[in-house]
Scaffold this active site. Structure first.
Site, PDB file in Angstrom:
ATOM      1  NE  ARG A   1       7.991  45.043  67.836  1.00  0.00           N
ATOM      2  CZ  ARG A   1       8.827  44.068  68.179  1.00  0.00           C
ATOM      3  NH1 ARG A   1       8.403  42.842  68.313  1.00  0.00           N
ATOM      4  NH2 ARG A   1      10.104  44.319  68.397  1.00  0.00           N
TER       5      ARG A   1
ATOM      6  CE  LYS B   1       3.497  41.856  69.320  1.00  0.00           C
ATOM      7  NZ  LYS B   1       3.703  41.483  67.934  1.00  0.00           N
TER       8      LYS B   1
ATOM      9  CB  SER C   1     -33.575  10.566  79.406  1.00  0.00           C
ATOM     10  OG  SER C   1     -32.228  10.692  79.035  1.00  0.00           O
TER      11      SER C   1
ATOM     12  CE1 TYR D   1     -29.836  12.214  83.280  1.00  0.00           C
ATOM     13  CE2 TYR D   1     -31.614  13.034  84.660  1.00  0.00           C
ATOM     14  CZ  TYR D   1     -31.139  12.134  83.714  1.00  0.00           C
ATOM     15  OH  TYR D   1     -31.959  11.173  83.203  1.00  0.00           O
TER      16      TYR D   1
ATOM     17  N   GLY E   1       3.066  34.315  65.376  1.00  0.00           N
ATOM     18  CA  GLY E   1       3.878  34.134  64.172  1.00  0.00           C
ATOM     19  C   GLY E   1       3.100  34.148  62.872  1.00  0.00           C
TER      20      GLY E   1
ATOM     21  CG  MET F   1      -0.955  38.423  60.720  1.00  0.00           C
ATOM     22  SD  MET F   1      -2.219  39.441  61.402  1.00  0.00           S
ATOM     23  CE  MET F   1      -1.999  39.201  63.114  1.00  0.00           C
TER      24      MET F   1
ATOM     25  NE  ARG G   1       2.384  35.715  72.905  1.00  0.00           N
ATOM     26  CZ  ARG G   1       2.750  35.624  71.643  1.00  0.00           C
ATOM     27  NH1 ARG G   1       2.097  36.259  70.717  1.00  0.00           N
ATOM     28  NH2 ARG G   1       3.783  34.892  71.295  1.00  0.00           N
TER      29      ARG G   1
ATOM     30  CG  HIS H   1     -22.130  -0.308  66.848  1.00  0.00           C
ATOM     31  ND1 HIS H   1     -20.942  -1.004  66.902  1.00  0.00           N
ATOM     32  CD2 HIS H   1     -22.924  -0.844  67.792  1.00  0.00           C
ATOM     33  CE1 HIS H   1     -21.040  -1.931  67.836  1.00  0.00           C
ATOM     34  NE2 HIS H   1     -22.235  -1.861  68.381  1.00  0.00           N
TER      35      HIS H   1
ATOM     36  CB  CYS I   1     -29.158   9.497  77.886  1.00  0.00           C
ATOM     37  SG  CYS I   1     -30.606   9.004  76.957  1.00  0.00           S
TER      38      CYS I   1
HETATM   39  C1  PEP Z   1     -30.428   8.624  71.466  1.00  0.00           C
HETATM   40  O1  PEP Z   1     -31.129   8.362  70.491  1.00  0.00           O
HETATM   41  O2  PEP Z   1     -29.912   9.727  71.655  1.00  0.00           O
HETATM   42  C2  PEP Z   1     -30.153   7.570  72.455  1.00  0.00           C
HETATM   43  C3  PEP Z   1     -29.493   7.847  73.556  1.00  0.00           C
HETATM   44  O3  PEP Z   1     -30.540   6.317  72.152  1.00  0.00           O
HETATM   45  P1  PEP Z   1     -29.726   5.360  71.160  1.00  0.00           P
HETATM   46  O4  PEP Z   1     -28.454   6.057  70.796  1.00  0.00           O
HETATM   47  O5  PEP Z   1     -29.525   4.101  71.883  1.00  0.00           O
HETATM   48  O6  PEP Z   1     -30.688   5.262  70.026  1.00  0.00           O
END
Ligand code: PEP
Ligand code: MG
Length: 919
Positions: A105, A35, A804, A891, A114, A116, A346, A464, A871
């Site tokens: 203020r 402010k 990966s 990636y 709001g 304070m 703001r 899972h 991954c």
């Molecule tokens: C991992 O372990 O990060 C992976 C991608 O393999 P999973 O989850 O299938 O064990």
């Protein structure tokens, strides 16, 4: 020798603004709060702002350090600023003849709307009220005094019940609106309010204006540590040591008649992003009247009719501020006798839809660059736009059953079912269901696939349920520990809320917040195809990001979905998920039952030994089952190669321990025992039980899985290699362009990879020979998900074209936390108690990222061009994506529905990294 006398650096505690010049500016948010910085900036820009001064956030921190006292230097600077203000205005605080009134203020560096306190009309007492009456009129002066006592009593002196006193007085006077009270009535009410304060504080209401100001400043500083503010900061992860600034601003009055007013407005509609002024205002009113809804405020457009000249000026200033700040502004203003004053500007909070539209519009009108537009969208907003959401109004009134982990976002509504088969049956009857399980296992997949959403009592972000739900794009609340599920009774009850539901009851699951509600809440749908503006932002993001965005997908439909979201490849195809489709489980079980015996027999036969007729039978059974599996998998891979034509597809060979494909040990034991009690169990059931027992491990996640399994039962590697390469050949023959990459899981020692590679290459050679002139190409790589693998990545890189990072396992093994149990047990409590800053299965832990960095450096030291991706589930988490950018991955790969978010986050990470380098 010369001596130097150190002059202590003088801290400036107070910054003045007024008369077209301010000591501060917009860049001083940290010091002046949002402010204060805004008031200074507006003053400098020649926008009409009532003059005043800002006491810095450093003064607030000092206040806490001094145990709730103001340093003399702060008090004296503040006094100087007040004198300067008085001189500028020709009025004095406390002057009975010509009193100055101020507002006090709060204003912190990060917006906390709001949270304070604010005190208006400060400087009134029994003498100055008369002076104010002379400047305006009796009624106005007593109304201002009445408001001041009420506000000061409540906020500064913590006196409760003042509003009740006022309402009772109104009732007694027989009026509904404050405006109907006359001067005498207001004077009497002010007296009553002061008496009420005196009764509670056991001291007269402070009439000394300097004391009033000091107390109000202290109260605003104290409100920084008030419950509301602390909770808000916890919620939004705002540090507690920033402190708030205090703004002392000359009062301007919106309640001086019909040519006065006050309001709040946004320069664009914060819900839709449309370019129209959006807000409300009230004539003849003070700020809190609008907020408190004392009178229903008309839309801001009404001002165009009531005060056209002021409206034009306001619109012009709104546009000027929008251009100046290069963002939509949230404005507070007051009109005093036809003159407009701006009290706050703001950046406006906005919905996800508005954020995207505004960013695209602002690029179109040249206000911001594409890069800025990309930087401004929050990844969570992209997620919101892609998911169905619960109607916000309905959700407010909904009955909450429980809260768990927000494992996969979106809104799901369905009838509760407690078993995957039941889910399929109910859906077959045309019902919508939510699958409720204590935890899910791969056996539940068919139920998850048909359910609207998934709710589990156990399991965390990489459980899972969570992994599969994200992959197939279903909302999921996992690890809802308060939910006591009774499979027998097909019912559940929350131990916290006491709310229960049974099979068939409608429930609503919010995977974005982790909440579960009773009943069917209405939802608002979202379609990516229709989101032109979002797609524009993501296209710009693609032009900025360095890292690729791939997807984790096991099925052609998932691959196609991910591709439509912009995925540039498949970073993880978990082949074992295909083992469960349709009636394949029976084939897989048939193979597993004889796998060990058949493998041993084959090895003996290969070594030149004779094998028995029984063994020959085992080998034949095993080979027949594996041949069927190979054929089925080839079909799967063809489908995936086609869906990802021209893009890389990383196919990971079988990973989980074999027992996961067999029935649960306890269930099978119960079945056999019951059958025996009833006269005898079948040979098949007894044999199955024996196999399950023989495959049973105390720590299956650290057991015979991944590459270990492939090395113990090489046929898994062989048939999968053949299935992949023959699929490649088939798709090539049909004119497609499949790009195959084969990945080996759970490698901890280079020899594991080398041995697997030898097996695989022998098979590939055979396939090549049979290919009839078609080129059979593939890249060979490994997951880095075992700490030893990361630490010896230089050796492993000798055998791999790509790595990966499997950060689910890498996190599990680095912390030594079971990814299946930790989140349902201590881990979330650890996060709550701040033992851990966040859940490392959701956001990449820095030490795990450190291990990855070691692996990246070591891998590249052996093979500079080695391709590096991630991954694990972290590949779709924006904060983790930033870490991947810093580590230098090529990636990230994430579930299909997270691809758009990852595209944005990868671009933002590239921008942040570039900014860091430039610093
Ligand atoms: C991992 O372990 O990060 C992976 C991608 O393999 P999973 O989850 O299938 O064990
Ligand atoms: Mg893994």
């Amino acid at each position: 020798m010369s001596t130097t006398i150190e002059t202590p650096v003088r801290v400036k505690w107070v910054y003045f603004f007024g008369d077209g010049a301010a000591e501060g500016n917009a860049r001083m948010r940290d010091t002046l709060g949002g402010k204060g910085a805004g008031l200074a900036e507006m003053t400098n820009a020649g926008i009409p702002v009532p003059p005043g001064y800002t006491i810095t956030t450093a003064a607030c921190r000092q206040f806490y350090e001094a145990g709730g006292a103001l340093l003399d230097s702060i008090v004296s600077e503040e006094d100087d600023a007040l004198r300067r203000l008085e001189k500028m205005l020709g009025r004095r605080l406390g002057d009975p003849a010509n009193p100055l009134l101020v507002s006090v203020r709060s204003g912190s560096p990060l917006s906390m709307p709001g949270m304070m306190d604010t005190v208006l009309n400060l400087g009134l007492n029994d003498e100055t009220v008369a002076g104010l009456a002379r400047q305006s009129n009796e009624r106005f002066a007593w109304d201002a005094y009445r408001r001041f006592v009420q506000m000061f009593g409540r906020i500064v002196q913590n006196v409760e019940g003042l509003d009740v006193v006022f309402d009772a007085a109104k009732d007694k006077a027989g009026v509904k609106q404050d405006t109907e009270l006359n001067a005498e009535q207001l004077q009497a009410i002010t007296d009553q309010l002061k008496k009420h304060v005196q009764k509670h504080t056991e001291k007269p209401f402070p009439t000394d204006v300097v004391t009033q100001l000091e107390l109000a400043i202290k109260a605003v500083f104290s409100s920084w540590m008030g419950r509301r503010a602390v909770d808000y900061r916890n919620q939004f992860k705002i540090p507690h040591d920033l402190g708030t600034a205090v703004n002392v601003v000359t009062m301007v009055f919106g309640n001086m008649g019909d040519d006065s007013g006050t309001g709040v407005a946004f320069t664009r509609d914060p819900n839709t992003g449309e370019r129209v002024l959006y807000g409300e205002y009230l004539t003849n009113a003070q700020g809190e009247d609008v907020v408190a809804g004392i009178r229903t405020a008309p839309k801001i457009a009404q001002m165009a009719t009531d005060m056209p000249a002021v409206f034009d000026e306001f619109q012009r200033i709104g546009q000027q501020l929008e251009r100046h700040y290069r963002d939509v502004q949230d404005l507070e203003f007051t009109i005093e006798r036809g003159k407009l004053y701006m009290l706050q500007t703001r950046s406006a909070k906005r919905t996800a839809a508005a954020a995207v539209k505004i960013a695209v519009d602002m690029v179109a009108d040249g206000t911001i660059s594409e890069r800025e537009a990309v930087a401004r969208i929050e990844p969570a907003q992209v997620d919101q736009l892609l998911r169905a959401q619960f109607d916000p109004v309905a959700r407010k009134d909904a009955k909450r059953i429980a809260k768990g982990l927000n494992a996969s976002p979106g809104a799901a509504v369905g009838r509760a079912v407690f078993d995957a088969d039941d889910a399929v049956e109910w859906v077959g009857r045309g019902e919508k269901v939510v699958l409720v399980r204590i935890e899910t296992s791969p056996d539940d997949f068919h139920g998850m696939a048909v359910a609207q959403g998934i709710l589990t009592a156990r399991g965390g972000a990489t459980s899972h349920a969570a992994v599969v739900a994200r992959q197939i794009g279903k909302p999921c609340v996992a690890g809802c520990a308060e939910l006591l599920i009774d499979y027998g009774a097909k019912s559940a009850r929350s131990s916290d809320s006491g709310v229960a539901f049974k099979e068939g009851d409608w429930i609503s699951v919010d995977g974005t917040t982790g909440e579960v509600f009773l009943g069917a809440l209405p939802t608002v749908e979202a379609r990516f195809e229709d989101q032109t503006e979002l797609k524009t932002i993501l296209d710009w993001a693609d032009g900025i990001r360095r890292m690729g965005v791939w997807t984790n997908a096991d099925k052609p439909e998932e691959a196609a979905q991910a591709r439509s979201y912009g995925a540039q490849g498949i970073g993880l195809c978990r082949t074992e998920h295909m083992f469960r489709e349709g009636d394949r489980l029976e084939i897989v079980r048939g193979a597993i039952l004889v796998a060990n015996r058949a493998t041993r027999a084959k090895a003996r036969r290969a070594a030149g030994a004779e094998i028995s007729a029984d063994e020959q039978q085992d080998v034949a059974t095993f080979d027949a089952a594996m041949a069927k599996l190979e054929k089925l998998q080839q079909g799967d891979f063809e489908g995936i190669f086609k869906a990802m034509d021209g893009l890389p597809v990383v196919i990971r060979l079988i990973d989980p321990p074999l027992h996961e494909f067999l029935p649960n040990l306890e269930e099978q034991l119960v079945k056999v025992t019951r059958a025996e009690d009833a006269g005898g169990a079948s040979e098949a059931d007894t044999e199955l039980l024996a196999t399950i027992r023989s495959l049973h491990e105390q720590n299956p996640m650290l057991g015979l899985r991944g590459c270990r399994l492939g090395l113990m039962i090489p046929d898994f590697v062989k048939i999968q290699t053949r299935a992949i390469l023959n699929a490649e050949i088939a798709v090539k023959k049909a004119g497609g362009n499949p790009i195959a990459k084969i990945m080996i899981p759970l490698v901890g020692h280079v020899n594991e990879l080398a041995a697997t590679r030898a097996l695989l290459e022998a098979e590939a050679t055979a396939v090549r020979e049979a290919a009839g002139g078609i080129d059979v190409e593939y890249k060979f790589g490994t997951m880095i998900e075992v700490p030893r693998g990361a630490l010896t990545a230089d050796e492993i890189a000798r055998e791999a074209d790509f790595f990966s990072f499997g950060t689910n396992d890498l996190t599990q093994m680095t912390f030594g936390y079971s990814r299946d149990d930790a989140e349902g047990g201590f881990l979330l409590k650890y996060v709550e108690d701040k033992i851990l800053p966040y859940n490392p299965f959701q956001t990449l832990d820095d030490a795990v990222a450190g291990l990855m960095k070691i692996a990246v450096d070591k891998g590249r030291s052996t093979k500079p061009g080695i391709e590096l991706g991630i991954c694990g589930e972290h590949g779709g988490d924006p904060e983790s994506i930033h870490k991947c950018e810093r580590i230098g991955l090529d990636y990230v790969s994430c579930s299909p529905f997270r691809v758009p978010v990852a595209r944005l986050a990868a671009a933002q990470a590239a921008l942040a990294n570039a900014a860091e380098r430039d610093r």
